[in-house]
Design an enzyme around this catalytic site. Sequence first.
Site, short mmCIF file in Angstrom:
data_model
loop_
_atom_site.label_atom_id
_atom_site.label_comp_id
_atom_site.label_asym_id
_atom_site.label_seq_id
_atom_site.Cartn_x
_atom_site.Cartn_y
_atom_site.Cartn_z
N GLY A 23 48.12 42.90 36.03
CA GLY A 23 49.33 43.07 36.84
C GLY A 23 49.14 44.08 37.95
N THR A 51 48.72 43.75 41.06
CA THR A 51 49.37 43.46 42.34
C THR A 51 50.89 43.66 42.28
OG1 THR A 51 49.55 41.11 41.77
CG2 THR A 51 47.60 41.81 43.03
N LEU A 77 46.18 35.64 31.91
CA LEU A 77 46.53 36.10 30.58
C LEU A 77 46.57 34.97 29.56
CD1 LEU A 77 49.28 38.73 31.46
CD2 LEU A 77 46.93 39.16 30.75
N ALA A 124 52.76 40.30 33.20
CA ALA A 124 53.74 39.55 32.42
C ALA A 124 54.54 38.63 33.33
CB ALA A 124 54.70 40.51 31.71
N SER A 143 57.86 38.77 34.21
CA SER A 143 58.69 39.95 33.99
C SER A 143 60.14 39.83 34.44
CB SER A 143 58.05 41.16 34.69
OG SER A 143 57.93 40.91 36.08
N TYR A 174 56.82 29.47 28.67
CA TYR A 174 55.81 30.12 29.51
C TYR A 174 55.91 31.64 29.38
CZ TYR A 174 53.33 31.74 33.66
OH TYR A 174 52.47 32.40 34.51
N SER A 186 59.29 47.32 27.16
CA SER A 186 60.45 47.32 28.04
C SER A 186 61.72 47.75 27.32
CB SER A 186 60.65 45.92 28.62
OG SER A 186 61.91 45.79 29.25
N GLU A 209 64.40 46.37 27.72
CA GLU A 209 65.11 45.13 27.40
C GLU A 209 64.96 44.77 25.92
OE1 GLU A 209 67.07 42.97 29.09
OE2 GLU A 209 67.06 44.16 30.95
N TYR A 248 62.40 36.94 27.52
CA TYR A 248 61.51 38.02 27.98
C TYR A 248 61.51 39.16 26.97
CZ TYR A 248 60.10 42.20 30.54
OH TYR A 248 59.49 43.38 30.92
N LYS A 279 58.47 40.60 24.57
CA LYS A 279 58.04 42.00 24.61
C LYS A 279 58.08 42.65 23.22
CE LYS A 279 56.91 43.18 28.88
NZ LYS A 279 55.59 43.77 29.22
#
Length: 348
Positions: free
Chosen positions: A9, A11, A65, A88, A90, A101, A131, A133, A154, A158
């Site tokens: 990750g 970028t 990944l 991820a 994300s 996915y 996270s 979340e 998501y 996580k």
Amino acid sequence: MFRKALITGITGQDGSYLAEFLLSLGYEVHGLIRRASTFNTSRIDHIYIDPHDPNARLFLHYGDLTDAGQLTNLIYNIKPDEIYHLGAQSHVRVSFDIPEYTGEVTGLGTTRILEAIKRSDIKTRFYQASSSEMFGAAKPPQSEKTSFYPRSPYAASKVYAYWMTVNYKEGYNLFACNGILFNHESPRRGEIFVTRKITMALANIIAGKQKTLYLGNLDAKRDWGYAPEYVEGMWKILQHDKPDDYVFGTGETHSVREFLQEAFRYVELDWKKYVKIDKKYFRPTEVNVLIANPAKAKRILKWKPKITFSDLVKIMVDADMKTIGLNPIGEGDKILNKKFPNRWWKKD
């Protein structure tokens, strides 16, 4: 010899800041990027040096990944001292549209890296980007001892990745850690995330390029901090003498509505004249309030954020005004110059 770090990750917002931070410390940095028909390296272009240059210390590698074999080969060949797993799918709202996915990349992607470390038999320190979340509907404030109650694909992915990290630490004696980061923003935040969506739209409204900003739930409350401070926290986790898990956040919570009010007030506009609600931006299951209890990180890692909520809004608004060629108000730069006179990040 340089210390080596591998960042998945790289970028993204966090990956770009982390790469810049590690380079400032003298690391050799390797980043995993996905093959695409267009370049997606704008966040790291300012630190990239042609790998043929003898002074180059940033190297990019194609991979994914979902590809366990390639991940194992990269880790075995690079032999990084530290691995920061930030990659991820994300976006929380998008995870409802592509749940399979999201689980494949965000959940199983972590397992593939942990298994690659185990099979490669290298001594490395592993950081898993967990996270806030994951806490979902859990009663705030949330700490390392709070039970998880995920409210999205998501978040569920996580949680899976979190427990796999714990299991590989305890089962195979890996130096594996979780950083449970609450919302952290910056001018490098993706434009589909609500804070950046607001500041970009505001700049375009001032420039006469946009008339309306469509948003979802304005009452959702989050603990918002400044991303460069959080990537320093990631590094601190892996420098500690034993692997452990930490919560990072400001300990304050603010609603999306408050972010809107703060941003539009800064440029002396009334947000109510420009904002409309679109039901498609609501989640099927909402997370109402997230607020961190970062006492453990403050006590053990000596980590404490400097940027306040109001500071963050001004920094982001000013940056997006610059992006489209407007003259910023200027308070954002004053805040950064005062609180980070020797800051290591060069962009923004």
